[in-house]
Design an enzyme around this catalytic site. Structure first.
Site, short mmCIF file in Angstrom:
data_model
loop_
_atom_site.label_atom_id
_atom_site.label_comp_id
_atom_site.label_asym_id
_atom_site.label_seq_id
_atom_site.Cartn_x
_atom_site.Cartn_y
_atom_site.Cartn_z
N HIS A 112 34.24 67.99 37.40
CA HIS A 112 33.08 67.59 37.52
C HIS A 112 32.34 68.24 38.84
O HIS A 112 31.35 68.62 39.12
CB HIS A 112 32.22 66.33 37.44
CG HIS A 112 32.03 66.35 35.64
ND1 HIS A 112 30.81 65.92 35.23
CD2 HIS A 112 32.70 66.59 34.70
CE1 HIS A 112 31.16 65.93 33.81
NE2 HIS A 112 32.39 66.11 33.53
N HIS A 233 40.85 66.78 27.92
CA HIS A 233 40.16 65.96 27.09
C HIS A 233 41.40 64.99 26.01
O HIS A 233 40.98 64.03 25.48
CB HIS A 233 39.28 66.40 25.92
CG HIS A 233 38.01 66.98 26.71
ND1 HIS A 233 37.03 67.60 26.08
CD2 HIS A 233 37.68 66.44 28.01
CE1 HIS A 233 36.10 67.84 26.93
NE2 HIS A 233 36.50 67.24 27.98
#
Length: 287
Positions: A112, A233
């Protein structure tokens, strides 16, 4: 006769004068010739000295280049040693606060922060801007990971300057290694920004495969890169195997499509992954 005698004397005198003149001219020519030889000899000696001096130039230059090279080499070695020492100091402090339970959050923090990069605009990237962007919806929950690293930074700032960008990058690499993933080499030197990056640069969870590929292409990534990065993930509670094990369970689970196998008594399959994860399995280029 006086006339003949006079003529004889005149002739004799004329021959003598001619001889003396020739001798003087010859002597002068010899003198000039000797002088020329001497000048030439002097010139040759000077030339030899000049050639000797010129011949020494490469040696002087080479020796000077060697000294400069050695000096630069020592400086570079010293810089590498200093950077390695600083890196180890940072890693030591990170490991004091890192656990497998925190690994997924730290790895998400890395993406991010770096994921705001736009290649065409040359904006965003790994620059520590995430600390100014924690109120954005896509960054919900990342405050916990930032607080973990704040403790590390507070300790390090006493003895050295470490940027948020370097700290986050190293923490992400350590999180992957702790969970059984590959060792990722990280160099120091990233500079922090003092403002947030442009909004809307991270991929939305609702994007289909075409949208994901377009988004990642703006960041300089290929479709293969997109699929590989999505594999991160596998860490965390998204339903891809062991939440603290960095392996390829993410891809195995996607191929099984558990969200399609949910029945009346099994709703867990619908909770596996994000819509953007499931979109990858429906795209031929991503397979």
């Amino acid at each position: 006769t006086p006339l003949s005698k006079g003529c004889g004397q005149d002739a004799s005198s004329h021959r003598e004068r001619k001889f003396m003149l020739r001798a003087r001219c010859q002597s002068k020519r010899i003198t000039i010739s000797d002088s020329s030889r001497q000048e030439f000899a002097d010139g040759t000696s000077c030339g030899r000295r000049m050639l000797s001096l010129i011949a020494c130039f490469p040696v002087v230059f080479i020796e000077n280049d060697v000294r400069i090279f050695r000096s630069n080499y020592r400086s570079k070695i010293h810089a590498v040693e200093v950077e390695e020492a600083e890196k180890q100091a940072i890693i030591t402090e990170i490991r004091k606060v890192l656990s497998k339970a925190k690994a997924a959050g730290l790895l998400r923090l890395v993406f991010h922060d770096a994921g705001t990069f736009d290649m065409s605009k040359n904006t965003g990237g790994m620059n520590g801007s995430i600390i100014y962007e924690l109120d954005r919806p896509e960054n919900t929950g990342l405050i916990r990971s930032v607080k973990v690293l704040e403790k590390v930074k507070a300790v390090l700032d006493v003895t050295m300057q470490v940027s948020w960008a370097d700290l986050i990058a190293l923490a992400g690499a350590e999180a992957v290694a702790l969970c059984g993933g590959p060792t990722i080499p990280i160099s120091l030197g990233r500079r922090d920004t003092n403002s947030p990056d442009p909004d809307g640069e991270l991929p939305l969870e609702s994007l289909n495969a075409a949208g994901l590929k377009e988004c990642f292409q703006r960041k300089g990534f290929s479709t293969q890169d997109l699929v590989a990065l999505s594999g991160a993930h596998t860490l965390g509670n998204k339903g891809f195997g062991n939440p603290t094990s960095f392996d390829n369970s993410y891809f195995h689970t996607l191929l099984e499509k558990p969200w399609l196998k949910s029945s009346n008594g099994n709703e867990m399959g619908k909770m596996v992954g994000l819509p953007s994860d499931r979109a990858l399995i429906e795209d031929d280029e991503c397979l």
